[in-house]
Design an enzyme around this catalytic site. Structure first.
Site, PDB file in Angstrom:
ATOM      1  N   HIS A 205       0.870  -1.192   0.000  1.00 33.04           N
ATOM      2  CA  HIS A 205       0.000   0.000   0.000  1.00 33.04           C
ATOM      3  C   HIS A 205       0.897   1.230   0.000  1.00 33.04           C
ATOM      4  O   HIS A 205       1.302   1.731   1.049  1.00 33.04           O
ATOM      5  CB  HIS A 205      -0.926  -0.035   1.226  1.00 33.04           C
ATOM      6  CG  HIS A 205      -1.945   1.066   1.247  1.00 33.04           C
ATOM      7  ND1 HIS A 205      -3.130   0.954   1.935  1.00 33.04           N
ATOM      8  CD2 HIS A 205      -1.963   2.296   0.672  1.00 33.04           C
ATOM      9  CE1 HIS A 205      -3.836   2.063   1.782  1.00 33.04           C
ATOM     10  NE2 HIS A 205      -3.141   2.905   1.029  1.00 33.04           N
TER      11      HIS A 205
ATOM     12  N   HIS B  25       1.398   4.792  -2.425  1.00 32.33           N
ATOM     13  CA  HIS B  25       1.059   5.641  -3.571  1.00 32.33           C
ATOM     14  C   HIS B  25       2.347   6.302  -4.021  1.00 32.33           C
ATOM     15  O   HIS B  25       2.943   7.072  -3.245  1.00 32.33           O
ATOM     16  CB  HIS B  25       0.042   6.700  -3.166  1.00 32.33           C
ATOM     17  CG  HIS B  25      -1.224   6.124  -2.613  1.00 32.33           C
ATOM     18  ND1 HIS B  25      -2.352   5.911  -3.377  1.00 32.33           N
ATOM     19  CD2 HIS B  25      -1.542   5.688  -1.361  1.00 32.33           C
ATOM     20  CE1 HIS B  25      -3.309   5.395  -2.621  1.00 32.33           C
ATOM     21  NE2 HIS B  25      -2.845   5.233  -1.388  1.00 32.33           N
TER      22      HIS B  25
ATOM     23  N   HIS C 155      -9.371   0.825  -1.619  1.00 31.95           N
ATOM     24  CA  HIS C 155      -9.379   1.465  -0.301  1.00 31.95           C
ATOM     25  C   HIS C 155     -10.811   1.360   0.228  1.00 31.95           C
ATOM     26  O   HIS C 155     -11.769   1.669  -0.496  1.00 31.95           O
ATOM     27  CB  HIS C 155      -9.035   2.945  -0.404  1.00 31.95           C
ATOM     28  CG  HIS C 155      -7.584   3.248  -0.611  1.00 31.95           C
ATOM     29  ND1 HIS C 155      -6.834   2.700  -1.612  1.00 31.95           N
ATOM     30  CD2 HIS C 155      -6.750   4.069   0.078  1.00 31.95           C
ATOM     31  CE1 HIS C 155      -5.599   3.169  -1.534  1.00 31.95           C
ATOM     32  NE2 HIS C 155      -5.515   4.001  -0.510  1.00 31.95           N
TER      33      HIS C 155
ATOM     34  N   GLU D  19     -11.321   3.274   5.623  1.00 31.06           N
ATOM     35  CA  GLU D  19     -10.306   4.185   6.171  1.00 31.06           C
ATOM     36  C   GLU D  19     -11.094   5.269   6.914  1.00 31.06           C
ATOM     37  O   GLU D  19     -11.063   5.340   8.141  1.00 31.06           O
ATOM     38  CB  GLU D  19      -9.462   4.792   5.039  1.00 31.06           C
ATOM     39  CG  GLU D  19      -8.446   5.832   5.505  1.00 31.06           C
ATOM     40  CD  GLU D  19      -7.718   6.540   4.347  1.00 31.06           C
ATOM     41  OE1 GLU D  19      -8.192   6.486   3.195  1.00 31.06           O
ATOM     42  OE2 GLU D  19      -6.665   7.169   4.616  1.00 31.06           O
TER      43      GLU D  19
ATOM     44  N   ASP E 257       1.730   4.021   2.828  1.00 30.34           N
ATOM     45  CA  ASP E 257       0.710   4.859   2.178  1.00 30.34           C
ATOM     46  C   ASP E 257       1.335   6.015   1.387  1.00 30.34           C
ATOM     47  O   ASP E 257       1.551   5.879   0.186  1.00 30.34           O
ATOM     48  CB  ASP E 257      -0.294   5.371   3.239  1.00 30.34           C
ATOM     49  CG  ASP E 257      -1.679   5.629   2.679  1.00 30.34           C
ATOM     50  OD1 ASP E 257      -1.922   5.323   1.497  1.00 30.34           O
ATOM     51  OD2 ASP E 257      -2.538   6.143   3.434  1.00 30.34           O
ATOM     52  N   ASP E 258       1.587   7.139   2.060  1.00 28.98           N
ATOM     53  CA  ASP E 258       2.174   8.328   1.419  1.00 28.98           C
ATOM     54  C   ASP E 258       3.299   8.831   2.324  1.00 28.98           C
ATOM     55  O   ASP E 258       3.154   9.851   3.013  1.00 28.98           O
ATOM     56  CB  ASP E 258       1.097   9.418   1.273  1.00 28.98           C
ATOM     57  CG  ASP E 258      -0.073   8.932   0.432  1.00 28.98           C
ATOM     58  OD1 ASP E 258       0.056   8.884  -0.801  1.00 28.98           O
ATOM     59  OD2 ASP E 258      -1.107   8.575   1.027  1.00 28.98           O
TER      60      ASP E 258
END
Ligand code: HPA
Ligand code: ZN
Length: 334
Positions: free
Chosen positions: A16, A18, A196, A199, A277-278
């Site tokens: 996961h 991005h 997703h 969340e 994630d980011d």
């Protein structure tokens, strides 16, 4: 072995991530200068200072503004190569990268420009560090299903280089069911499918992602903790959750890491993985997510090994690739 060394030594998959979320402010400013793009901030420090989010949308607004500096094939290449270098240092042996083509094609960047740059970085990472990788195209759920279908049409000539599809961006008000036809088409094309869900959105979105989109993994999924029947189902079906603890705290899903439900999900027998994630926006790459979560929740080394094993098992790779990683993992002290 200290915790930091132990975590970085665990062979793991990142599932996961991005790629646009790995754009560090330093690179953002360098690309803005190179490409003549104006940014809403006047320095790297001011950019970092703006990373105080109240929810998912407040993050997404900044994330899309930052992504505007990515224009040329070389930009996407440098972005992804920088990620792979950090991932390698964190013990990542395999990464499945999300990319958001609509964020770029709506600005006039060609689909192939994005894909060519990312793919060249994937090849380079394999050659330099032996990291294997896959690319997962994410559809933006705040856009319409028809816009997703036209993005899929643009992807068709490149499908050999795209391993799967996902669904990201603003969750509330954009349930998985909005994309039923699009995901059915992707499944017919033989693509892996993830989304997703849970969340910020309710547990019902997780059920929709499974039953209507037919997803093989749930990205985030942490709000499953609110629904005992869903928890029981996810454990029984061993659906992998790609949990991103530092992201969840940065986006105020939980007030602190100590209040994160990851331990509860693990105890309920779910196939939990840890991901970043980011990471350029949320304060840590994957190893930092393992370490901070272990410290906040008191996870044991056996549990960290279990999480790394889950990530390898839940990755979309053939057995022949996976087996040597699992052997390496099993040889680690618990
Ligand atoms: N959630 C939804 N969309 C996203 C995220 C996220 O955490 N990161 C990048 N796009
Ligand atoms: Zn995400």
């Amino acid at each position: 072995m200290d915790l930091d060394h132990f975590v970085r030594s665990l062979p793991k998959a990142e599932l996961h991530l991005h790629i646009e979320g790995t754009l560090e402010p330093e690179m953002m400013f360098e690309l803005a200068r190179r490409n003549g793009v104006a940014l809403p901030w006047d320095s790297v420090a001011a950019t970092r200072a703006a990373y105080a989010f109240s929810d998912l949308q407040s993050f997404l607004d900044l994330y899309y503004a930052g992504a505007a500096v990515l224009i040329h094939e070389q930009d996407f290449f440098e972005l992804a190569l920088a990620y792979f270098e950090r991932a390698h240092a964190d013990g990542v042996v395999h990464a499945e990268l999300f990319f958001d083509p609509q964020t770029h094609t709506t600005r006039g960047v060609a689909f192939a420009t994005v894909l060519d740059g990312l793919e060249r970085a994937c090849d380079e990472a394999q050659a330099r560090w032996g990291i294997s990788s896959r690319l997962i195209l994410c559809f933006l759920r705040h856009l319409s299903e028809d816009e997703g279908l036209s993005t899929l049409a643009q992807a068709l000539p490149h499908l050999a280089r795209i391993h799967g599809v996902g669904l990201d961006s603003s969750e509330k008000g954009h349930p998985p069911s909005k994309f039923a036809r699009l995901f059915a088409r992707c499944r017919e094309l033989g693509l892996h499918v993830v989304a997703h869900a849970g969340e910020e959105g309710p547990p019902a979105y997780i059920v929709e992602a499974l039953d209507i989109l037919g997803v093989e993994r749930i990205d985030h999924g942490v709000r499953a903790a609110e629904d005992p029947a869903l928890l029981e189902r996810l454990a029984r079906e061993q659906v992998a959750l790609t949990v991103c603890p530092l992201s969840n705290v940065k986006l105020c899903v939980y007030p602190t890491l100590a209040q994160h439900t990851l331990g509860q999900l693990l105890d309920a027998g779910l196939k939990v993985t840890i991901n970043s994630d980011d990471p350029a926006y949320f304060g840590g790459y994957v190893a930092q997510n393992y370490i901070d979560t272990a410290q906040a929740l008191g996870l044991t080394r056996a549990q960290l090994k279990r999480i790394a094993r889950n990530s390898l098992e839940a990755s979309f790779v053939p057995e022949g690739l996976r087996a040597p990683w699992l052997e390496r993992l099993d040889a680690m002290p618990a």
